[in-house]
Scaffold this motif. Structure first.
Motif, PDB file in Angstrom:
ATOM      1  N   GLU A  30       0.840  -1.194   0.000  1.00 47.43           N
ATOM      2  CA  GLU A  30       0.000   0.000   0.000  1.00 47.43           C
ATOM      3  C   GLU A  30       0.876   1.246   0.000  1.00 47.43           C
ATOM      4  O   GLU A  30       1.844   1.354   0.759  1.00 47.43           O
ATOM      5  CB  GLU A  30      -0.908   0.009   1.236  1.00 47.43           C
ATOM      6  CG  GLU A  30      -2.023   1.041   1.166  1.00 47.43           C
ATOM      7  CD  GLU A  30      -2.932   0.820  -0.037  1.00 47.43           C
ATOM      8  OE1 GLU A  30      -3.211   1.810  -0.746  1.00 47.43           O
ATOM      9  OE2 GLU A  30      -3.346  -0.329  -0.265  1.00 47.43           O
ATOM     10  N   ASN A  31       0.546   2.185  -0.868  1.00 47.86           N
ATOM     11  CA  ASN A  31       1.188   3.494  -0.913  1.00 47.86           C
ATOM     12  C   ASN A  31       0.402   4.342  -1.915  1.00 47.86           C
ATOM     13  O   ASN A  31      -0.402   3.809  -2.692  1.00 47.86           O
ATOM     14  CB  ASN A  31       2.653   3.381  -1.340  1.00 47.86           C
ATOM     15  CG  ASN A  31       3.483   4.596  -0.938  1.00 47.86           C
ATOM     16  OD1 ASN A  31       2.932   5.625  -0.525  1.00 47.86           O
ATOM     17  ND2 ASN A  31       4.793   4.492  -1.037  1.00 47.86           N
ATOM     18  N   THR A  32       0.626   5.634  -1.879  1.00 51.79           N
ATOM     19  CA  THR A  32       0.025   6.496  -2.891  1.00 51.79           C
ATOM     20  C   THR A  32       0.711   6.259  -4.231  1.00 51.79           C
ATOM     21  O   THR A  32       1.681   5.518  -4.332  1.00 51.79           O
ATOM     22  CB  THR A  32       0.155   7.965  -2.481  1.00 51.79           C
ATOM     23  OG1 THR A  32       1.529   8.253  -2.191  1.00 51.79           O
ATOM     24  CG2 THR A  32      -0.690   8.258  -1.249  1.00 51.79           C
ATOM     25  N   ALA A  33       0.200   6.903  -5.269  1.00 52.77           N
ATOM     26  CA  ALA A  33       0.687   6.640  -6.625  1.00 52.77           C
ATOM     27  C   ALA A  33       2.159   7.002  -6.772  1.00 52.77           C
ATOM     28  O   ALA A  33       2.609   8.055  -6.309  1.00 52.77           O
ATOM     29  CB  ALA A  33      -0.141   7.422  -7.636  1.00 52.77           C
ATOM     30  N   PHE A  34       2.900   6.099  -7.412  1.00 56.03           N
ATOM     31  CA  PHE A  34       4.284   6.368  -7.792  1.00 56.03           C
ATOM     32  C   PHE A  34       4.276   7.258  -9.034  1.00 56.03           C
ATOM     33  O   PHE A  34       3.285   7.331  -9.757  1.00 56.03           O
ATOM     34  CB  PHE A  34       4.998   5.046  -8.080  1.00 56.03           C
ATOM     35  CG  PHE A  34       6.461   5.182  -8.375  1.00 56.03           C
ATOM     36  CD1 PHE A  34       7.299   5.874  -7.522  1.00 56.03           C
ATOM     37  CD2 PHE A  34       7.014   4.610  -9.512  1.00 56.03           C
ATOM     38  CE1 PHE A  34       8.656   5.993  -7.791  1.00 56.03           C
ATOM     39  CE2 PHE A  34       8.358   4.718  -9.800  1.00 56.03           C
ATOM     40  CZ  PHE A  34       9.184   5.417  -8.929  1.00 56.03           C
ATOM     41  N   PRO A 377       7.774   8.687  -1.633  1.00 60.31           N
ATOM     42  CA  PRO A 377       7.034   9.411  -0.601  1.00 60.31           C
ATOM     43  C   PRO A 377       5.533   9.164  -0.677  1.00 60.31           C
ATOM     44  O   PRO A 377       4.953   9.071  -1.761  1.00 60.31           O
ATOM     45  CB  PRO A 377       7.352  10.884  -0.889  1.00 60.31           C
ATOM     46  CG  PRO A 377       8.593  10.847  -1.720  1.00 60.31           C
ATOM     47  CD  PRO A 377       8.538   9.581  -2.500  1.00 60.31           C
ATOM     48  N   GLU A 378       4.925   9.084   0.480  1.00 61.40           N
ATOM     49  CA  GLU A 378       3.464   9.039   0.582  1.00 61.40           C
ATOM     50  C   GLU A 378       2.961  10.475   0.425  1.00 61.40           C
ATOM     51  O   GLU A 378       3.344  11.370   1.181  1.00 61.40           O
ATOM     52  CB  GLU A 378       3.062   8.458   1.941  1.00 61.40           C
ATOM     53  CG  GLU A 378       1.643   7.923   1.998  1.00 61.40           C
ATOM     54  CD  GLU A 378       0.625   9.024   2.241  1.00 61.40           C
ATOM     55  OE1 GLU A 378      -0.562   8.817   1.932  1.00 61.40           O
ATOM     56  OE2 GLU A 378       1.021  10.090   2.740  1.00 61.40           O
ATOM     57  N   SER A 379       2.127  10.726  -0.600  1.00 63.54           N
ATOM     58  CA  SER A 379       1.847  12.100  -1.022  1.00 63.54           C
ATOM     59  C   SER A 379       0.475  12.626  -0.624  1.00 63.54           C
ATOM     60  O   SER A 379       0.095  13.704  -1.076  1.00 63.54           O
ATOM     61  CB  SER A 379       1.974  12.189  -2.556  1.00 63.54           C
ATOM     62  OG  SER A 379       1.020  11.357  -3.195  1.00 63.54           O
ATOM     63  N   ARG A 381      -0.697  13.946   2.169  1.00 62.02           N
ATOM     64  CA  ARG A 381      -0.652  15.235   2.868  1.00 62.02           C
ATOM     65  C   ARG A 381      -0.227  16.355   1.928  1.00 62.02           C
ATOM     66  O   ARG A 381      -0.738  17.474   2.012  1.00 62.02           O
ATOM     67  CB  ARG A 381       0.314  15.145   4.052  1.00 62.02           C
ATOM     68  CG  ARG A 381      -0.101  14.149   5.117  1.00 62.02           C
ATOM     69  CD  ARG A 381       0.918  14.088   6.243  1.00 62.02           C
ATOM     70  NE  ARG A 381       0.574  13.099   7.245  1.00 62.02           N
ATOM     71  CZ  ARG A 381       1.323  12.805   8.295  1.00 62.02           C
ATOM     72  NH1 ARG A 381       2.472  13.452   8.477  1.00 62.02           N
ATOM     73  NH2 ARG A 381       0.946  11.887   9.169  1.00 62.02           N
ATOM     74  N   LEU A 382       0.719  16.060   1.068  1.00 60.46           N
ATOM     75  CA  LEU A 382       1.149  17.061   0.098  1.00 60.46           C
ATOM     76  C   LEU A 382       0.008  17.466  -0.817  1.00 60.46           C
ATOM     77  O   LEU A 382      -0.185  18.656  -1.108  1.00 60.46           O
ATOM     78  CB  LEU A 382       2.314  16.516  -0.726  1.00 60.46           C
ATOM     79  CG  LEU A 382       2.767  17.371  -1.907  1.00 60.46           C
ATOM     80  CD1 LEU A 382       3.312  18.711  -1.434  1.00 60.46           C
ATOM     81  CD2 LEU A 382       3.808  16.632  -2.738  1.00 60.46           C
ATOM     82  N   ASN A 383      -0.775  16.510  -1.264  1.00 58.69           N
ATOM     83  CA  ASN A 383      -1.882  16.815  -2.170  1.00 58.69           C
ATOM     84  C   ASN A 383      -2.928  17.690  -1.491  1.00 58.69           C
ATOM     85  O   ASN A 383      -3.495  18.596  -2.112  1.00 58.69           O
ATOM     86  CB  ASN A 383      -2.519  15.517  -2.663  1.00 58.69           C
ATOM     87  CG  ASN A 383      -1.539  14.664  -3.448  1.00 58.69           C
ATOM     88  OD1 ASN A 383      -0.677  15.176  -4.146  1.00 58.69           O
ATOM     89  ND2 ASN A 383      -1.677  13.348  -3.333  1.00 58.69           N
ATOM     90  N   VAL A 384      -3.184  17.418  -0.213  1.00 58.09           N
ATOM     91  CA  VAL A 384      -4.136  18.253   0.529  1.00 58.09           C
ATOM     92  C   VAL A 384      -3.607  19.677   0.661  1.00 58.09           C
ATOM     93  O   VAL A 384      -4.343  20.659   0.491  1.00 58.09           O
ATOM     94  CB  VAL A 384      -4.403  17.642   1.921  1.00 58.09           C
ATOM     95  CG1 VAL A 384      -5.231  18.598   2.769  1.00 58.09           C
ATOM     96  CG2 VAL A 384      -5.122  16.313   1.786  1.00 58.09           C
ATOM     97  N   ALA A 385      -2.317  19.809   0.930  1.00 54.32           N
ATOM     98  CA  ALA A 385      -1.734  21.144   1.069  1.00 54.32           C
ATOM     99  C   ALA A 385      -1.740  21.904  -0.255  1.00 54.32           C
ATOM    100  O   ALA A 385      -2.062  23.104  -0.302  1.00 54.32           O
ATOM    101  CB  ALA A 385      -0.308  21.029   1.607  1.00 54.32           C
TER     102      ALA A 385
END
Length: 497
Positions: A30-34, A377-379, A381-385
C-alpha cells in the motif's frame, strides 16, 4: 501414468491456492501513486479526451514511458475513471494472475503437472510478480501478453505450421505495450522451433521462419508509419544510460531473482542429464526427447533470464530493473519448476530441500517487495496542502515530481501548468530563452511560478540550485514542511507572495 479427471482437478485446486496466495501478497502492499503510475494514468486520460473530444495532447507522452500511449494507458485510465487507483492496480493484478496461469499451462504441456505447479508457485512469490501485481503500469500487461504468446507457441506444437502465427500479434502487442519485451522475441522464435522439433523434425525450422515473418511485418509497418522508433530511442535504448556499476546490478539481480534463477539452472542441468525421474517402471516405455534437445531447451529458457541483466549493465542503470527481470524470469520459471521437482526427488524423497528453496524465495519476495513499494514518498498530505494553493485552470507550478500532484489534482489542473526539475525553457520579458540552471534562476527571480515544491530526492543535482534561487528571489514565502512519513523526508513548499 495416463491422465485422469481426478489428477486434473487436484492440480487445478492447487493452482487456485497459489493464485490466491499471490493475490494476497500483492494486495498487502500500500502506498500512494508512484510517479510512473501517475504518468501512466494521466496520459491515458489525456488520450481518451483526445479520442472522444479532440482535445489536444499537451505533452509528448511517447517520450515519457517505454510503451505506446494508446494501448495500456487508455485501458488503465478507463478503469481509473470508474474505480480510481485501486481499480487500476487491480487490473494489473488480473494480468499477473493470468500470467501465472498461462505459465502453469505452458509448463504442464512441456513437462507435467508437478513441475507446472512448482513453476507457478515460485513465480508467484518473486519480488517482480508481487510488485507488478499491485502497480498500475504497462509492465503487468506486457508480462501477460508474453506468457500468452509463449503458451500459444507451446500449445500449437503439433498443429499445422501456420498455427504458430496465432502468437505473432500477441507478441507484437506485448512489445507495443512495453518496448523492453522485445528482448524476449528471439526466445519465442527459437522456442517455436524447439518445441516442434520432436514431432516435425526439420519442418520446425519453417515454423520458426513463419513466426519471424509474422513478427517482422507488423513491427516494420509500425516503425514506418508511426514515431514509435523515436519513443524507443528516447525511453529504452538511448535515453537511459546512468552510472550504476555492474557489481551493484549483479547484487540487485541476486536479491530479486537469485533463488529462482539458481533453481532454474539446476533444473536445466538435471533435465539435460536425465529426461525423467523414472519413479515407475512403466515410465521407461514413454518416449523422451534427446539429450541435445533437452540441453538446448534449458539453455534457451535460463539464458533469457540473463538478457535483462545484460541490458541493464549495458545501460549502467537500475531504473525499471525489477520490471525487466520479470520478463526473463517468466521464461526461466518452467526450468525452475523442473529444478524444484528434481530437488524433491523420486517419490517425494527430499521435501525439505524444496521447503528451503520456497521459504527463501518467499522471504526475499515479501521483504524486497515491501521495501520497494515504500521507497517513494506518501503524497496524501502534500496533495491536501497543494489543493489550497493551486488555482483551477490557471497558474504555473514547479515541482521535482509534478506528475503525482497532476494525477491527484487533475480536476483543477493539468500537466501543461507544471514544470519539472529535469528541463526548462523559460522565455523572459525580452524574448530570450533560458535553459538549465540559468533558466530556473531567471524564472524564479521573475516570480514565474505560483508554487514551488521540492522533496530533495528526485533530482539531487538541481534541487540545491532551485532551493537557493527560491530563497534569494525574495518573491516566495515558505509554508510548513509536509512530512512524507516516518524516516522518508519532507516536502518543502513555497508560495508566491
Amino acid at each position: 501414468m495416463a491422465g485422469c479427471r481426478r489428477r486434473t482437478w487436484v492440480s487445478r485446486a492447487i493452482l487456485l491456492s497459489v493464485l490466491v496466495f499471490q493475490a494476497a501478497l500483492s494486495l498487502r502492499l500500500e502506498n500512494t501513486a508512484f510517479q510512473d503510475e501517475a504518468v501512466h494514468l494521466v496520459s491515458g486520460h489525456v488520450q481518451i479526451a483526445h479520442l472522444l473530444n479532440g482535445t489536444p495532447v499537451p505533452t509528448d507522452y511517447a517520450s515519457h514511458f517505454s510503451g505506446t500511449p494508446l494501448l495500456c494507458p487508455v485501458l488503465a485510465a478507463l478503469v481509473d475513471a470508474r474505480f480510481g487507483l485501486p481499480g487500476a492496480r487491480l487490473l494489473s493484478l488480473f494480468f499477473m494472475l493470468g500470467a501465472t496461469t498461462l505459465l502453469y499451462a505452458m509448463t504442464r504441456r512441456l513437462f507435467s503437472e508437478r513441475p507446472a505447479l512448482a513453476a507457478a508457485a515460485l513465480f508467484a512469490v518473486i519480488p517482480s510478480t508481487i510488485v507488478l501485481g499491485h502497480f498500475a503500469s504497462c509492465d503487468s500487461a506486457a508480462v501477460f501478453l508474453l506468457a500468452l504468446a509463449a503458451w500459444s507457441i507451446v500449445r500449437t506444437d503439433r498443429a499445422p505450421l501456420v498455427a504458430v502465427l496465432l502468437a505473432a500479434p500477441v507478441a507484437v502487442l506485448a512489445v507495443g505495450t512495453k518496448y523492453a519485451a522485445g528482448l524476449c522475441l528471439p526466445t519465442l522464435v527459437v522456442l517455436a522451433a524447439l518445441v516442434a522439433w520432436p514431432h516435425r523434425g526439420r519442418r520446425s525450422i519453417v515454423r520458426a521462419v513463419l513466426l519471424v515473418i509474422g513478427l517482422a511485418v507488423p513491427i516494420l509497418a509500425g516503425l514506418h508509419f508511426s514515431d514509435v522508433l523515436d519513443g524507443v530511442g528516447a525511453t529504452t535504448t538511448a535515453g537511459g544510460h546512468g552510472t550504476d556499476g555492474a557489481r551493484e546490478l549483479l547484487w540487485k539481480s541476486v536479491v530479486w531473482s537469485g533463488p529462482m534463477f539458481l533453481t532454474a539452472c539446476g533444473g536445466a542441468i538435471a533435465y539435460a542429464r536425465r529426461g525423467r525421474m523414472n519413479e515407475s517402471p512403466s515410465v521407461a516405455r514413454l518416449g523422451v526427447p534427446g539429450g541435445v534437445w533437452r540441453a538446448l531447451l534449458g539453455l534457451l529458457l535460463c539464458g533469457t533470464a540473463l538478457l535483462a541483466l545484460g541490458y541493464q549493465i549495458h545501460l549502467a542503470n537500475s531504473v525499471a530493473f525489477y520490471e525487466h527481470l520479470g520478463f526473463g524470469l517468466l521464461s526461466a520459471a518452467p526450468m525452475a519448476g523442473v529444478g524444484l521437482t528434481r530437488l524433491v526427488g523420486e517419490h517425494l524423497r527430499f521435501p525439505q530441500l524444496a521447503c528451503v528453496v520456497c521459504v527463501a524465495s518467499l522471504c526475499m519476495g515479501v521483504t524486497t517487495s515491501a521495501e520497494w513499494f515504500t521507497s517513494w514518498p506518501e503524497s496524501s498530505r502534500l496533495n491536501v496542502a497543494l489543493r489550497q494553493y493551486v488555482t483551477p485552470g490557471a497558474g504555473r507550478y514547479l515541482a521535482e515530481a509534478p506528475d503525482v500532484p497532476t494525477y491527484y489534482l487533475r480536476d483543477i489542473t493539468d500537466r501543461t501548468r507544471w514544470t519539472s526539475l529535469r528541463s526548462i525553457g523559460y522565455q523572459d520579458t525580452h524574448g530570450a530563452v533560458h535553459h538549465g540552471e540559468d533558466g530556473y534562476r531567471k524564472a524564479l527571480a521573475d516570480g514565474s511560478f505560483d508554487v514551488v515544491v521540492l522533496d530533495g530526492g528526485a533530482t539531487p543535482r538541481m534541487e540545491p540550485v532551485v532551493a537557493a534561487a527560491v530563497r534569494g528571489s525574495g518573491k516566495y514565502r515558505p509554508l510548513d514542511t509536509v512530512s512524507f512519513g516516518e524516516d522518508q523526508g519532507r516536502d518543502r513548499i513555497w508560495v508566491k507572495r
